[in-house]
Design a protein around this motif. Structure first.
Motif, PDB file in Angstrom:
ATOM      1  N   ASP A  79       0.707  -1.379  -0.018  1.00  7.46           N
ATOM      2  CA  ASP A  79       0.413  -0.096  -0.098  1.00  7.46           C
ATOM      3  C   ASP A  79       0.828   1.051  -0.442  1.00  7.46           C
ATOM      4  N   ALA A  80       2.257   1.349   0.391  1.00 10.84           N
ATOM      5  CA  ALA A  80       3.127   2.372   0.658  1.00 10.84           C
ATOM      6  C   ALA A  80       3.453   2.522  -0.679  1.00 10.84           C
ATOM      7  N   GLU A  81       3.937   4.042  -1.288  1.00 11.12           N
ATOM      8  CA  GLU A  81       4.046   4.439  -2.704  1.00 11.12           C
ATOM      9  C   GLU A  81       5.859   4.236  -3.314  1.00 11.12           C
ATOM     10  N   LEU A  82       6.217   4.748  -1.948  1.00  3.63           N
ATOM     11  CA  LEU A  82       7.345   5.115  -1.424  1.00  3.63           C
ATOM     12  C   LEU A  82       8.514   4.831  -0.430  1.00  3.63           C
ATOM     13  N   PRO A 105       8.168   0.801  -3.467  1.00  2.00           N
ATOM     14  CA  PRO A 105      10.128   1.701  -4.742  1.00  2.00           C
ATOM     15  C   PRO A 105      10.143   2.347  -3.729  1.00  2.00           C
ATOM     16  N   PHE A 106      12.380   2.256  -3.739  1.00  2.00           N
ATOM     17  CA  PHE A 106      13.078   2.251  -2.208  1.00  2.00           C
ATOM     18  C   PHE A 106      13.822   3.812  -3.944  1.00  2.00           C
ATOM     19  N   LEU A 107      13.673   4.754  -2.869  1.00  2.00           N
ATOM     20  CA  LEU A 107      14.986   5.692  -2.769  1.00  2.00           C
ATOM     21  C   LEU A 107      15.816   5.860  -1.145  1.00  2.00           C
ATOM     22  N   GLY A 108      16.844   5.130  -1.722  1.00  2.00           N
ATOM     23  CA  GLY A 108      17.800   4.884  -1.060  1.00  2.00           C
ATOM     24  C   GLY A 108      18.785   6.240  -0.945  1.00  2.00           C
ATOM     25  N   LEU A 109      18.630   6.662   0.835  1.00  2.94           N
ATOM     26  CA  LEU A 109      19.378   7.850   1.321  1.00  2.94           C
ATOM     27  C   LEU A 109      20.350   7.970   2.132  1.00  2.94           C
ATOM     28  N   SER A 114      21.956  11.928   9.722  1.00  5.79           N
ATOM     29  CA  SER A 114      21.032  13.412   9.640  1.00  5.79           C
ATOM     30  C   SER A 114      20.062  12.775   9.139  1.00  5.79           C
ATOM     31  N   THR A 115      19.709  10.815   8.482  1.00  2.00           N
ATOM     32  CA  THR A 115      18.804  10.264   7.634  1.00  2.00           C
ATOM     33  C   THR A 115      17.495  10.594   7.757  1.00  2.00           C
ATOM     34  N   MET A 116      17.409  10.531   9.554  1.00  4.00           N
ATOM     35  CA  MET A 116      15.673  11.043   9.882  1.00  4.00           C
ATOM     36  C   MET A 116      15.213  12.064   9.294  1.00  4.00           C
ATOM     37  N   SER A 117      16.053  13.096   9.120  1.00  6.34           N
ATOM     38  CA  SER A 117      15.226  14.622   9.053  1.00  6.34           C
ATOM     39  C   SER A 117      15.809  14.793   7.860  1.00  6.34           C
ATOM     40  N   GLU A 118      16.586  13.947   6.753  1.00 13.48           N
ATOM     41  CA  GLU A 118      16.735  14.118   4.897  1.00 13.48           C
ATOM     42  C   GLU A 118      15.585  12.942   4.347  1.00 13.48           C
ATOM     43  N   GLY A 119      15.289  11.874   5.182  1.00 12.00           N
ATOM     44  CA  GLY A 119      13.696  11.364   5.267  1.00 12.00           C
ATOM     45  C   GLY A 119      12.403  11.767   5.203  1.00 12.00           C
ATOM     46  N   LEU A 120      12.407  12.744   5.558  1.00 15.01           N
ATOM     47  CA  LEU A 120      10.637  13.482   7.077  1.00 15.01           C
ATOM     48  C   LEU A 120      11.390  14.925   5.126  1.00 15.01           C
ATOM     49  N   THR A 121      12.340  15.557   5.075  1.00 16.51           N
ATOM     50  CA  THR A 121      12.381  16.123   4.409  1.00 16.51           C
ATOM     51  C   THR A 121      11.963  15.859   2.760  1.00 16.51           C
TER      52      THR A 121
END
Lengths: 336, 121, 183
Positions: A79-82, A105-109, A114-121
């Motif tokens: 159900d998740a899109e990204l 579908p996945f975008l790796g960061l 700092s990954t958590m706020s990068e992902g949220l941004t």
């Protein structure tokens, strides 16, 4: 011409603020024994999670966290899109493997811790841009996978420096949806890579404090906010040393009376022998997806600025004598 | 025979110097650097003829620290040079230190096969 | 005309232009005023950080290092004295004592004790040959899950390797000097 939703130097403001509709956190035994142990969804019994290796344990932990966040809304992975996720390992293997199993579908960061706020941004931008409706942002770290990649073998008799930090075994996942009733992501500031010339691989706090304060200062300036606008400004993993430096820098930069704390300081008890405090992607991820969002939900916090901090350290280039650059991204989460 | 207290004093002092180096520098000086530094300086001091007097004074206090391992390598080399000339320069060191090197690698391998890293709380 | 011959003068010119643009002269980076400001900022930052950073606990660290290091050597001396009193030659006794210490340290590492000793003793448990053994076993153990050949077998030398390299090089150099002097 700056973008329509851009404010000031580095900040974006969301027109239709994405909602954090669900979140989940899974932590290791040491984090579970800390002051916020009861606030996490799952406290693991051990670090190996019934697996053969620590790397596999970390990716299962991350996968489980994402599944749990989706379950809270009765969603299944498809159900998740990204999925936006990252971790500390080379080639961000924990995230890659979690994404392999989940088939989202996945975008790796990679933003170090700092990954958590990068992902949220990034997630909030993609959602406000109208591209996706359900995005999962997640991050994880594992003490024993990080130690062996960045520092010493477990059994080597090494004295811990007092400035050293303890990589948290923890994962956090946030589900963003375009509709819902708070907490909302209102704005985000994308940080610059700041290098204060620090070279000590056992003192990430000193390396990162400059980047954290630069981002906070820019965020407040860009949106023209007073220092005490947020009920809590929380940095990712500066630890005791880094957050003490940050507090001094607030004074220097004219940030008046910020309600400031640090996830690395909060995560553990004084008695847990973690040196300067916690660190790792999981440190700010689990604090956000445990105590902090819960406090927002039950009204203790209205306005939160999450500033996950990452030391972009690589043992290879550190051995070449280079300093440790750092980055911090700020995400403004508000209840109304 | 060297009395035990002399071994304690000399060995303790050599370790004390290592601790001063570690505390005075940043944490980027790892145990690996310390080990390399000790074996190198032990070998150089031995070549200059200084380390032997430390061994006479402290016995195991000077041979057990890794600088003593450097000393062993150099003394083995020098002895072999006397007997075999140029070839000795290449064979003597490892011959003298063979027991220690082999023990470390074989015991290291066996222990790694038998045990697993323990989780620290 | 091969592209190599054609592009080389062009690239050289391009590099020279790049150097001029970024303040490179004779291949070295020149400091621009902007960088000097950054340097000053970093100095100020370092002053602030060094006031906040906790200092090492000198007295406790030195005492631990001295006592633990001293005791390990004393154990070695006791074994040497014992063997010599039983008629073993000093050289053999010394080598045997080293091997026993290496074995004990390897076991203590496998059982998870050496790491705890090292937290306190610092250089006191690194400098003796037991520290060498600990570094070898710890690196080998850590990579056990990557297999016995390229995991344990290769990583076993991650600390032992550099140590032996420097020992061998200096020893051979000293030997060569001696050959040169005596011939």
């Amino acid at each position: 011409m700056p973008g329509r939703k851009k404010r000031g130097q580095q900040t974006v403001v969301f027109e239709n603020p994405p909602t954090i509709t669900a979140w989940a956190s899974v932590v290791g035994p040491k984090e579970g024994a800390g002051p916020w142990g009861a606030e996490f969804d799952v406290v693991m019994d051990d670090y190996i999670f019934g697996e053969k290796t620590w790397e596999i344990a970390e990716y299962k932990m991350l996968r489980g966290t994402i599944e749990r966040a989706l379950e809270k809304r009765n969603f299944r992975p498809e159900d998740a899109e990204l999925l936006l996720a990252g971790d500390l390992l080379n080639q961000i293997v924990a995230s890659n493997f979690a994404a392999r199993d989940l088939e989202i579908p996945f975008l790796g960061l990679y933003g170090a811790c700092s990954t958590m706020s990068e992902g949220l941004t990034v997630g909030a931008m993609l959602m406000d841009g109208g591209y996706f409706d359900r995005i999962v942002a997640a991050a994880s770290s594992h003490h024993y996978t990080a130690e062996r990649q960045y520092r010493f073998p477990t059994e080597q008799g090494v004295q811990k420096s007092q400035t050293a930090q303890w990589t948290a075994t923890a994962a956090g996942a946030v589900l963003l949806e375009s509709r819902g009733s708070g907490p909302y992501i209102k704005a985000a500031t994308v940080g610059k890579v700041i290098d204060m010339g620090q070279t000590d691989m056992a003192d990430m706090g000193s390396a990162m404090a400059g980047a954290a304060v630069h981002t906070i200062k820019t965020h407040l300036d860009d949106l023209n906010l007073p220092g005490n606008y947020y009920d809590l400004i929380v940095t990712g993993d500066l630890g005791k040393v880094g957050s003490a430096i940050a507090s001094q820098l607030f004074v220097r930069d004219g940030i008046v009376n910020p309600n400031y704390s640090d996830c690395g300081v909060l995560l553990y008890d004084q008695s847990q022998a973690v040196g300067s405090g916690g660190s790792g992607c999981g440190c700010s991820a689990c604090m956000l997806c445990g105590p902090l969002l819960k406090k927002m939900q039950n009204g203790e916090l209205q306005k939160l600025l999450l500033v996950s901090t990452g030391a972009l350290m690589s043992p290879i280039i550190s051995f070449q004598g280079e300093s440790i650059p750092s980055i911090a991204h700020a995400v403004a989460i508000e209840m109304y | 025979m060297v009395p035990l207290y002399m071994a304690f004093l000399v060995g303790g002092s050599l370790c004390l110097i290592g601790q001063i180096i570690m505390d005075a520098t940043k944490a980027n000086v790892t145990p690996g650097h310390i080990l390399v530094g000790y074996i190198t300086s032990g070998a150089i001091l031995s070549g200059l003829g200084i380390y032997q007097s430390l061994v006479n004074l402290g016995g195991a206090g000077a041979t057990v620290p890794l600088s003593g391992f450097g000393h062993l390598l150099v003394q083995g080399t020098l002895k072999a040079v006397e007997q075999r000339g140029l070839l000795g320069a290449f064979s003597g060191g490892v011959e003298a230190a063979a027991a220690g090197i082999t023990a470390a690698i074989v015991f290291g391998y066996l222990v790694a096969v038998v045990f697993n890293p323990k989780v620290k709380e | 005309m091969t592209p190599d011959v054609d592009s080389r003068p062009f690239l050289m010119n391009k590099n020279r232009l790049l150097w001029a643009k970024y303040g490179l002269q004779g291949g070295k980076l020149m400091q621009t005023p902007d960088q000097k400001l950054k340097e000053l900022d970093r100095q100020e930052y370092e002053e602030l950080a060094s006031q906040i950073r906790p200092k090492p606990k000198w007295a406790a660290n030195l005492l631990w290092a001295f006592v633990v290091g001293g005791l390990i050597c004393t154990l070695g001396q006791w074994m040497v004295n014992f063997m010599v009193s039983r008629g073993v030659s000093l050289a053999d006794a010394s080598s045997s004592a080293s091997c026993i210490l290496i074995f004990l340290a390897a076991m203590a590492t496998g059982l998870g004790y050496y790491n705890q000793l090292g937290q306190r003793a610092g250089a006191g448990s690194i400098v003796p040959i037991t520290g060498f053994a600990n570094a070898i076993v710890a690196s080998a153990l850590e990579f056990k899950r990557e297999g016995y050949i390229f995991g344990v077998g290769a990583r076993i030398f991650s600390v032992a390797g550099p140590t032996l390299v420097f020992g061998f090089v200096v020893a051979v150099l000293v030997g060569l000097i001696k050959v040169f002097l005596t011939s």
